[in-house]
Design an enzyme around this catalytic site. Structure first.
Site, short mmCIF file in Angstrom:
data_model
loop_
_atom_site.label_atom_id
_atom_site.label_comp_id
_atom_site.label_asym_id
_atom_site.label_seq_id
_atom_site.Cartn_x
_atom_site.Cartn_y
_atom_site.Cartn_z
N TYR A 1 10.77 -33.94 39.19
CA TYR A 1 10.48 -32.83 38.73
C TYR A 1 11.31 -31.61 39.23
O TYR A 1 11.00 -30.45 39.63
CB TYR A 1 8.93 -32.55 39.07
CG TYR A 1 8.00 -33.36 38.48
CD1 TYR A 1 7.95 -33.84 37.06
CD2 TYR A 1 7.53 -34.40 39.42
CE1 TYR A 1 7.32 -34.71 36.44
CE2 TYR A 1 6.64 -35.38 38.69
CZ TYR A 1 6.51 -35.63 37.35
OH TYR A 1 5.73 -36.64 36.90
N TYR B 1 4.36 -24.42 42.47
CA TYR B 1 3.07 -24.87 42.77
C TYR B 1 2.98 -24.59 44.39
O TYR B 1 2.19 -25.34 44.85
CB TYR B 1 3.05 -26.50 42.65
CG TYR B 1 3.49 -26.78 41.32
CD1 TYR B 1 2.81 -26.72 40.19
CD2 TYR B 1 4.95 -27.63 40.99
CE1 TYR B 1 3.40 -27.43 39.04
CE2 TYR B 1 5.24 -28.00 39.90
CZ TYR B 1 4.46 -27.71 38.71
OH TYR B 1 4.90 -28.44 37.75
N ARG C 1 9.62 -26.00 41.78
CA ARG C 1 8.39 -26.34 42.15
C ARG C 1 8.01 -25.49 43.55
O ARG C 1 6.57 -25.17 43.58
CB ARG C 1 8.69 -27.99 42.78
CG ARG C 1 8.96 -28.83 41.85
CD ARG C 1 8.74 -30.51 42.41
NE ARG C 1 7.36 -30.73 42.39
CZ ARG C 1 6.77 -30.68 43.61
NH1 ARG C 1 7.38 -30.62 44.65
NH2 ARG C 1 5.46 -30.97 43.52
N GLU D 1 2.11 -45.86 34.89
CA GLU D 1 2.98 -44.96 34.59
C GLU D 1 3.41 -44.14 35.78
O GLU D 1 3.15 -42.77 35.81
CB GLU D 1 2.20 -44.05 33.73
CG GLU D 1 1.77 -44.80 32.50
CD GLU D 1 0.93 -43.87 31.73
OE1 GLU D 1 0.75 -42.63 31.91
OE2 GLU D 1 0.33 -44.12 30.46
N PRO D 2 3.96 -44.68 36.81
CA PRO D 2 4.63 -43.90 37.92
C PRO D 2 5.83 -43.23 37.48
O PRO D 2 6.75 -43.58 36.74
CB PRO D 2 4.82 -44.68 38.99
CG PRO D 2 5.30 -46.07 38.06
CD PRO D 2 4.56 -46.18 36.87
N GLY D 3 5.86 -41.87 37.91
CA GLY D 3 7.16 -40.90 37.97
C GLY D 3 7.67 -40.41 39.11
O GLY D 3 8.65 -41.16 39.64
N CYS E 1 16.53 -12.59 40.34
CA CYS E 1 16.07 -11.20 40.58
C CYS E 1 14.53 -11.37 40.57
O CYS E 1 14.02 -10.75 39.35
CB CYS E 1 16.54 -10.51 39.49
SG CYS E 1 18.46 -10.00 39.74
N GLU E 2 14.02 -12.03 41.28
CA GLU E 2 12.55 -12.10 41.50
C GLU E 2 12.23 -12.55 42.64
O GLU E 2 12.72 -13.40 43.34
CB GLU E 2 12.24 -13.36 40.55
CG GLU E 2 11.94 -13.03 39.10
CD GLU E 2 11.11 -14.00 38.11
OE1 GLU E 2 9.94 -14.56 38.69
OE2 GLU E 2 11.54 -14.19 36.94
N1 LLP Z 1 1.08 -40.27 33.10
C1 LLP Z 1 0.95 -39.21 32.36
C2 LLP Z 1 0.04 -39.01 31.11
C3 LLP Z 1 1.36 -38.07 33.15
O1 LLP Z 1 0.84 -36.72 32.64
C4 LLP Z 1 2.03 -37.96 34.33
C5 LLP Z 1 2.74 -36.58 34.93
C6 LLP Z 1 2.48 -39.15 34.64
C7 LLP Z 1 2.21 -40.38 34.18
C8 LLP Z 1 3.43 -39.27 35.61
O2 LLP Z 1 2.76 -39.09 37.07
P1 LLP Z 1 3.57 -39.08 38.51
O3 LLP Z 1 3.31 -40.51 38.80
O4 LLP Z 1 4.86 -38.38 38.33
O5 LLP Z 1 2.61 -38.13 39.50
N2 LLP Z 1 5.79 -30.98 37.46
C9 LLP Z 1 4.71 -31.21 38.25
C10 LLP Z 1 4.33 -32.72 37.97
C11 LLP Z 1 3.62 -33.07 36.74
C12 LLP Z 1 2.94 -34.08 36.40
C13 LLP Z 1 2.53 -34.13 34.90
N3 LLP Z 1 2.28 -35.62 34.39
C14 LLP Z 1 5.47 -31.39 39.92
O6 LLP Z 1 6.53 -30.82 39.97
O7 LLP Z 1 4.67 -31.69 40.74
#
Ligand code: LLP
Length: 443
Positions: free
Chosen positions: A398, A343, A339, A300-302, A369-370
Site C-alpha cells: 500500500y 490512516y 499511509r 488472501e494475504p497482501g 501544499c497541504e
Molecule cells: N482480501 C480482501 C477482500 C481485502 O479487502 C483485502 C484488503 C485483502 C484481502 C488483503 O488484506 P491484507 O492482507 O493486505 O491486510 N490501504 C490500506 C489497507 C487496505 C486493505 C483493503 N483490503 C493500508 O494501507 O493500510
C-alpha cells in the site's frame, strides 16, 4: 542546526534511539559500517544509481515471507491468493506467482496485470462490492476460480452475464461476521456497519437465491474482516462464527472453498504479530475439517507478503525551524506514500547514514501544499544535514500501489534487490510527459 534547544538530552546517540524507541527488528534491515543496508545492499549505493525518491524492494525478504506462508500451509489443501492491491508491480507479481501463489483481485485492471504476469486464472479470486459488468465479463472469459459475491444484486448480474456468455459462474458467498478486528476504522471490513459481505442472518436466504440461479455455481463461503490485524483473536472468532454458516451450507451442497481472507498484520514500529506460518497453523487447526472434508482453504494475504519487503528512500532537501518546530523537508511526499496522512500510520524512519549526533523532535514532511503532507510528526531523529537520506521502512504494501500524481508530481521509480545482490529497475520514474500522456488539449 547546532545548539538546538530541542535536542533531547535523554537520548544521546542513535544507538540508544534504536534500542529504546525503534527496535531494528526489521527483516534484512541493518547498519553495516554506518551505512543502512537492505538485504546486504548498501542503500547509499542504490541511491547513487537511482536517486530519490525511490521505492526499494528485497527479493530475499519477499521470498522469506512467501516461504513462511508455504510452510504454514504445508500438508493442507490451501491456495494462497496474494492480494494484488497491496502491490501490483509486475516483477513482484511474477516472483509471487513463481512460488505457486494465485491472486485475490478487486478490479479488471488487477486481472489484466495478473494475466501479464502469467498468474494462473484457476487460482484467481475476484472480491469487491462493486464489480462492473465489464469486469465480470472479463473475469468469466478468463475462467477465474471464483467470484466472491457480496450482494443479491451482484448475484443476479453475474448470472445474467454468465448466461450471455453461455457459461456458469463459480461463486463464494462473502459474509460479514460483524467482528471488530481492532484495527484502523478505514481498514475494518467485517463490522455490520461496513459495506462488505452478507449478514449472517441473510446468509441462508441469499444462498438459496444463488442455488436457484441456473448460471451460478455456488462453491462455498468466505469473509475478510480487516487489515493489519496483529492479534489473532478476531480472526479466530470470525472462524468460530462461520461454523454455523458451514452447517447451513452443508444442508444444501458440498462446500468446496472456504476463504478466510487476508489481514495478517506486520511490524511497523514495535508490534509483534505472528509469523505467516504461525498464523496459518493456528487457523488451520481451528477449522472444522470433518464438516468440510472437500474444502480447499483460500487465504488472501497482501500486506504480510510485500509490506516488509519494501522501503521508501527520500532526501532531506531543506531543514527549517518554525517557532518551536523543526521540519525535515524531504523530496518524497504524500502522493508517493499516503499511509501516514490517510490512516495516521506509523512507519519507522532511519537515516541512511548512521548518525551519532544528538536527537531531536522533528516533523518529516514533503513538498506538497497541504499540512497533511507528512511522513512523521514529532518523531525523534538524529540531527541530520540537508542532503542526507532517510529510509521509511515497511512500505512494500500500500505504498506505491496507492501513489498518485497529486501536485503533478511524477510517481517515483521502483527497484528490486535480487537475491544475487544485483539491483534491477522494475518501474521507471515517471516523466513530465507521463503526466500529460492521456490529456486532450483543447487548444
Ligand atoms: N482480501 C480482501 C477482500 C481485502 O479487502 C483485502 C484488503 C485483502 C484481502 C488483503 O488484506 P491484507 O492482507 O493486505 O491486510 N490501504 C490500506 C489497507 C487496505 C486493505 C483493503 N483490503 C493500508 O494501507 O493500510
Amino acid at each position: 542546526m547546532k545548539n538546538q534547544t530541542f535536542v533531547l538530552s535523554k537520548f544521546s546517540t542513535l544507538e540508544k534511539l534504536l534500542k529504546k524507541n525503534e527496535p531494528m527488528e526489521f527483516e534484512g534491515v541493518e547498519y553495516q559500517d554506518t551505512i543502512l543496508h537492505f538485504s546486504n545492499t548498501s542503500l547509499l549505493k542504490v541511491i547513487e544509481e537511482f536517486s530519490t525518491p525511490l521505492y526499494v524492494y528485497s527479493e530475499g525478504v519477499l521470498a522469506s515471507r512467501i516461504q513462511s506462508y508455504l510452510d504454514g500451509a504445508r500438508n493442507h489443501p490451501v491456495i494462497l491468493c496474494y492480494s494484488v492491491k497491496a502491490n501490483s508491480n509486475l516483477s513482484l507479481l511474477k516472483i509471487i506467482k513463481d512460488y505457486g501463489l494465485g491472486a485475490d483481485i478487486v478490479s479488471g485492471g488487477e486481472l489484466y496485470k495478473c494475466k501479464i504476469a502469467n498468474v494462473p486464472s484457476n487460482k484467481i479470486v475476484f472480491s469487491g462490492v462493486g464489480k462492473s459488468k465489464e469486469e465480470i465479463s472479463f473475469a468469466l472469459k478468463e475462467n477465474i476460480l471464483l467470484f466472491s459475491v457480496e450482494s443479491p444484486s451482484e448475484l443476479i448480474v453475474i448470472n445474467e452475464i454468465a448466461k450471455e456468455l453461455q457459461t456458469t459462474a463459480p461463486i463464494n458467498i462473502r459474509v460479514n461476521p460483524d467482528i471488530d478486528p481492532q484495527t484502523h476504522p478505514y481498514i475494518s471490513t467485517g463490522l455490520k456497519e461496513n459495506k462488505f459481505g452478507i449478514s449472517h442472518v441473510e446468509f441462508e436466504h441469499v444462498l438459496k437465491q444463488a442455488l436457484a440461479l441456473k448460471h451460478i455455481e455456488v462453491m462455498g463461503l468466505g469473509y475478510h474482516i480487516g487489515s493489519q490485524i496483529v492479534n489473532l483473536n478476531a480472526k479466530i472468532e470470525a472462524l468460530q462464527r462461520s461454523k454455523e454458516l458451514i452447517k447451513i451450507f452443508n444442508k444444501y451442497k458440498k462446500l468446496m472453498y472456504f476463504d478466510i481472507g487476508g489481514g495478517l498484520g506486520i511490524r511497523y514500529k514495535d508490534e509483534n504479530p505472528p509469523t505467516p506460518k504461525e498464523y496459518l497453523e493456528t487457523l488451520l487447526t481451528q477449522l472444522p475439517w470433518k464438516e468440510i472434508p472437500h474444502a480447499t482453504i483460500l487465504v488472501e494475504p497482501g500486506r504480510s507478503i510485500v509490506g516488509p519487503a519494501g522501503m521508501f528512500l527520500t532526501k532531506i532537501q531543506y531543514i527549517k525551524k518554525n517557532y518551536d518546530k523543526i521540519f525535515y523537508i524531504v523530496d518524497g511526499a504524500m502522493n508517493d506514500l499516503i499511509r501516514p496522512t490517510l490512516y495516521s500510520a506509523y512507519h519507522t524512519i532511519l537515516p541512511v547514514r548512521q548518525n551519532k549526533t544528538s536527537l531531536m523532535n522533528v516533523d518529516v514532511v514533503g513538498p506538497i501544499c497541504e499540512t497533511g503532507d507528512f511522513f512523521a510528526r514529532d518523531r525523534i531523529l538524529p540531527q541530520l544535514k540537508e542532503g542526507e537520506y532517510l529510509a521509511i521502512l515497511t512500505t512494500g504494501a500500500y505504498g506505491f500501489s496507492m501513489a498518485s500524481q497529486y501536485n503533478s508530481r511524477p510517481r517515483p521509480a521502483e527497484v528490486l534487490i535480487r537475491k544475487d545482490g544485483t539491483i534491477k529497475l522494475i518501474r521507471e520514474k515517471e516523466t513530465y510527459e507521463d503526466l500529460i500522456a492521456k490529456e486532450i488539449h483543447l487548444m
